[in-house]
Design a protein around this motif. Structure first.
Motif, PDB file in Angstrom:
ATOM      1  N   PHE A 149       0.827  -1.212   0.000  1.00 32.20           N
ATOM      2  CA  PHE A 149       0.000   0.000   0.000  1.00 32.20           C
ATOM      3  C   PHE A 149       0.862   1.264   0.000  1.00 32.20           C
ATOM      4  O   PHE A 149       0.492   2.269  -0.602  1.00 32.20           O
ATOM      5  N   SER A 150       2.016   1.216   0.667  1.00 36.10           N
ATOM      6  CA  SER A 150       2.886   2.385   0.637  1.00 36.10           C
ATOM      7  C   SER A 150       3.503   2.573  -0.746  1.00 36.10           C
ATOM      8  O   SER A 150       3.733   3.710  -1.179  1.00 36.10           O
ATOM      9  N   LEU A 151       3.742   1.481  -1.464  1.00 32.43           N
ATOM     10  CA  LEU A 151       4.228   1.596  -2.835  1.00 32.43           C
ATOM     11  C   LEU A 151       3.179   2.244  -3.731  1.00 32.43           C
ATOM     12  O   LEU A 151       3.483   3.143  -4.522  1.00 32.43           O
ATOM     13  N   ILE A 152       1.934   1.811  -3.573  1.00 32.43           N
ATOM     14  CA  ILE A 152       0.831   2.408  -4.337  1.00 32.43           C
ATOM     15  C   ILE A 152       0.677   3.881  -3.955  1.00 32.43           C
ATOM     16  O   ILE A 152       0.496   4.743  -4.822  1.00 32.43           O
ATOM     17  N   ALA A 153       0.767   4.185  -2.669  1.00 35.88           N
ATOM     18  CA  ALA A 153       0.645   5.578  -2.213  1.00 35.88           C
ATOM     19  C   ALA A 153       1.788   6.428  -2.758  1.00 35.88           C
ATOM     20  O   ALA A 153       1.574   7.582  -3.147  1.00 35.88           O
ATOM     21  N   PHE A 154       2.992   5.864  -2.815  1.00 36.37           N
ATOM     22  CA  PHE A 154       4.124   6.609  -3.364  1.00 36.37           C
ATOM     23  C   PHE A 154       3.902   6.933  -4.839  1.00 36.37           C
ATOM     24  O   PHE A 154       4.123   8.066  -5.275  1.00 36.37           O
ATOM     25  N   LEU A 155       3.462   5.936  -5.600  1.00 34.49           N
ATOM     26  CA  LEU A 155       3.219   6.181  -7.017  1.00 34.49           C
ATOM     27  C   LEU A 155       2.097   7.202  -7.224  1.00 34.49           C
ATOM     28  O   LEU A 155       2.183   8.057  -8.108  1.00 34.49           O
ATOM     29  N   TYR A 156       1.069   7.136  -6.391  1.00 39.19           N
ATOM     30  CA  TYR A 156      -0.024   8.113  -6.480  1.00 39.19           C
ATOM     31  C   TYR A 156       0.480   9.514  -6.123  1.00 39.19           C
ATOM     32  O   TYR A 156       0.211  10.485  -6.833  1.00 39.19           O
ATOM     33  N   GLN A 157       1.210   9.615  -5.007  1.00 41.57           N
ATOM     34  CA  GLN A 157       1.698  10.919  -4.572  1.00 41.57           C
ATOM     35  C   GLN A 157       2.749  11.474  -5.533  1.00 41.57           C
ATOM     36  O   GLN A 157       2.894  12.687  -5.649  1.00 41.57           O
ATOM     37  N   LEU A 158       3.443  10.612  -6.214  1.00 40.88           N
ATOM     38  CA  LEU A 158       4.453  11.057  -7.160  1.00 40.88           C
ATOM     39  C   LEU A 158       3.837  11.900  -8.272  1.00 40.88           C
ATOM     40  O   LEU A 158       4.436  12.864  -8.736  1.00 40.88           O
ATOM     41  N   PHE A 159       2.623  11.533  -8.671  1.00 45.35           N
ATOM     42  CA  PHE A 159       1.967  12.260  -9.761  1.00 45.35           C
ATOM     43  C   PHE A 159       0.946  13.282  -9.278  1.00 45.35           C
ATOM     44  O   PHE A 159       0.568  14.172 -10.026  1.00 45.35           O
ATOM     45  N   ARG A 160       0.470  13.185  -8.056  1.00 46.89           N
ATOM     46  CA  ARG A 160      -0.579  14.072  -7.564  1.00 46.89           C
ATOM     47  C   ARG A 160      -0.132  15.076  -6.510  1.00 46.89           C
ATOM     48  O   ARG A 160      -0.848  16.023  -6.231  1.00 46.89           O
ATOM     49  N   LEU A 161       1.022  14.844  -5.913  1.00 45.46           N
ATOM     50  CA  LEU A 161       1.488  15.713  -4.834  1.00 45.46           C
ATOM     51  C   LEU A 161       1.927  17.063  -5.397  1.00 45.46           C
ATOM     52  O   LEU A 161       2.501  17.141  -6.482  1.00 45.46           O
ATOM     53  N   VAL A 162       1.622  18.129  -4.663  1.00 45.76           N
ATOM     54  CA  VAL A 162       2.019  19.467  -5.101  1.00 45.76           C
ATOM     55  C   VAL A 162       3.531  19.620  -4.967  1.00 45.76           C
ATOM     56  O   VAL A 162       4.180  18.925  -4.191  1.00 45.76           O
ATOM     57  N   LYS A 163       4.073  20.565  -5.696  1.00 47.49           N
ATOM     58  CA  LYS A 163       5.510  20.813  -5.663  1.00 47.49           C
ATOM     59  C   LYS A 163       5.929  21.222  -4.243  1.00 47.49           C
ATOM     60  O   LYS A 163       5.301  22.058  -3.615  1.00 47.49           O
ATOM     61  N   GLY A 164       6.979  20.593  -3.744  1.00 44.87           N
ATOM     62  CA  GLY A 164       7.460  20.881  -2.402  1.00 44.87           C
ATOM     63  C   GLY A 164       6.809  20.027  -1.327  1.00 44.87           C
ATOM     64  O   GLY A 164       7.184  20.101  -0.161  1.00 44.87           O
ATOM     65  N   GLY A 165       5.837  19.209  -1.701  1.00 42.90           N
ATOM     66  CA  GLY A 165       5.150  18.361  -0.723  1.00 42.90           C
ATOM     67  C   GLY A 165       6.007  17.178  -0.305  1.00 42.90           C
ATOM     68  O   GLY A 165       6.895  16.739  -1.022  1.00 42.90           O
ATOM     69  N   ARG A 166       5.741  16.692   0.877  1.00 39.89           N
ATOM     70  CA  ARG A 166       6.483  15.536   1.401  1.00 39.89           C
ATOM     71  C   ARG A 166       5.608  14.288   1.311  1.00 39.89           C
ATOM     72  O   ARG A 166       4.393  14.358   1.293  1.00 39.89           O
ATOM     73  N   PHE A 167       6.266  13.144   1.309  1.00 40.68           N
ATOM     74  CA  PHE A 167       5.604  11.859   1.157  1.00 40.68           C
ATOM     75  C   PHE A 167       5.268  11.259   2.529  1.00 40.68           C
ATOM     76  O   PHE A 167       5.668  10.152   2.848  1.00 40.68           O
ATOM     77  N   PHE A 168       4.527  12.011   3.355  1.00 41.31           N
ATOM     78  CA  PHE A 168       4.237  11.566   4.719  1.00 41.31           C
ATOM     79  C   PHE A 168       3.377  10.305   4.757  1.00 41.31           C
ATOM     80  O   PHE A 168       3.625   9.398   5.544  1.00 41.31           O
ATOM     81  N   PHE A 169       2.355  10.250   3.932  1.00 42.89           N
ATOM     82  CA  PHE A 169       1.446   9.102   3.930  1.00 42.89           C
ATOM     83  C   PHE A 169       2.209   7.821   3.578  1.00 42.89           C
ATOM     84  O   PHE A 169       2.059   6.786   4.228  1.00 42.89           O
ATOM     85  N   THR A 170       3.053   7.909   2.568  1.00 38.02           N
ATOM     86  CA  THR A 170       3.882   6.769   2.173  1.00 38.02           C
ATOM     87  C   THR A 170       4.840   6.388   3.302  1.00 38.02           C
ATOM     88  O   THR A 170       5.025   5.204   3.595  1.00 38.02           O
ATOM     89  N   ALA A 171       5.425   7.371   3.946  1.00 41.55           N
ATOM     90  CA  ALA A 171       6.373   7.118   5.029  1.00 41.55           C
ATOM     91  C   ALA A 171       5.710   6.417   6.208  1.00 41.55           C
ATOM     92  O   ALA A 171       6.280   5.484   6.782  1.00 41.55           O
ATOM     93  N   ILE A 172       4.508   6.840   6.565  1.00 44.37           N
ATOM     94  CA  ILE A 172       3.802   6.221   7.688  1.00 44.37           C
ATOM     95  C   ILE A 172       3.524   4.753   7.400  1.00 44.37           C
ATOM     96  O   ILE A 172       3.762   3.880   8.250  1.00 44.37           O
TER      97      ILE A 172
END
Length: 156
Positions: free
Chosen positions: A76-99
């Protein structure tokens, strides 16, 4: 930046493979003519290979559940990382993936600790097998990966 993201992605896939193999492999405890894992106890007698389901004790079921949870949370963190990679705003951190990744590392650590403490001693000389070692190798890699996700920022 792309190389860092690619490196983190490759590390994540390696961790997921390690967790899947350690959960499914039949070598958590090995002896001369037998092997035990989370699911079966197999032995070789008179040239035949015989497997029985593992015990129904609470500790082995806890290890099974924790290892499955670690695989699921890593996936699920891999899926979240791939999702956040394309949807996260510039400068955002990958907190959801990290948790999710840190939770996966905690689950694999707890499962390996429980197996270490509660492994039955049936009188034969048994050693820890490669699946057990893979679980312990996956733990720090998963934790480091989760910490990398906390520090990592998305840049364009």
């Amino acid at each position: 930046m792309r190389l860092i993201l690619l490196g983190v992605l490759i590390l994540h896939v390696i961790i997921l493979i390690l967790l899947i193999v350690s959960t499914a492999a039949s070598a958590w405890s090995v002896a001369d003519n037998s092997a035990k894992d989370l699911w079966y106890k197999c032995s070789t007698n008179n040239g035949g290979y015989r497997c029985q389901p593992s015990s129904n004790e609470d500790w082995i079921q806890a290890v099974q559940a924790l290892m499955i949870l670690s695989v699921l949370f890593c996936f699920f963190s891999l899926i979240a990382f791939l999702y956040q990679l394309f949807r996260l705003v510039k400068g955002g951190r990958f907190f959801f993936t990290a948790i999710f990744q840190i939770l996966a590392s905690v689950f694999v650590m707890c499962g390996a600790i429980i197996y270490t403490v509660m492994r039955p001693d049936d009188g034969t000389h048994t050693n820890f097998g490669y699946a057990y070692v893979l679980a312990w190798v996956a733990f720090p890699l998963c934790l480091i990966s989760g910490l990398i996700y906390i520090v990592l920022r998305k840049k364009e």
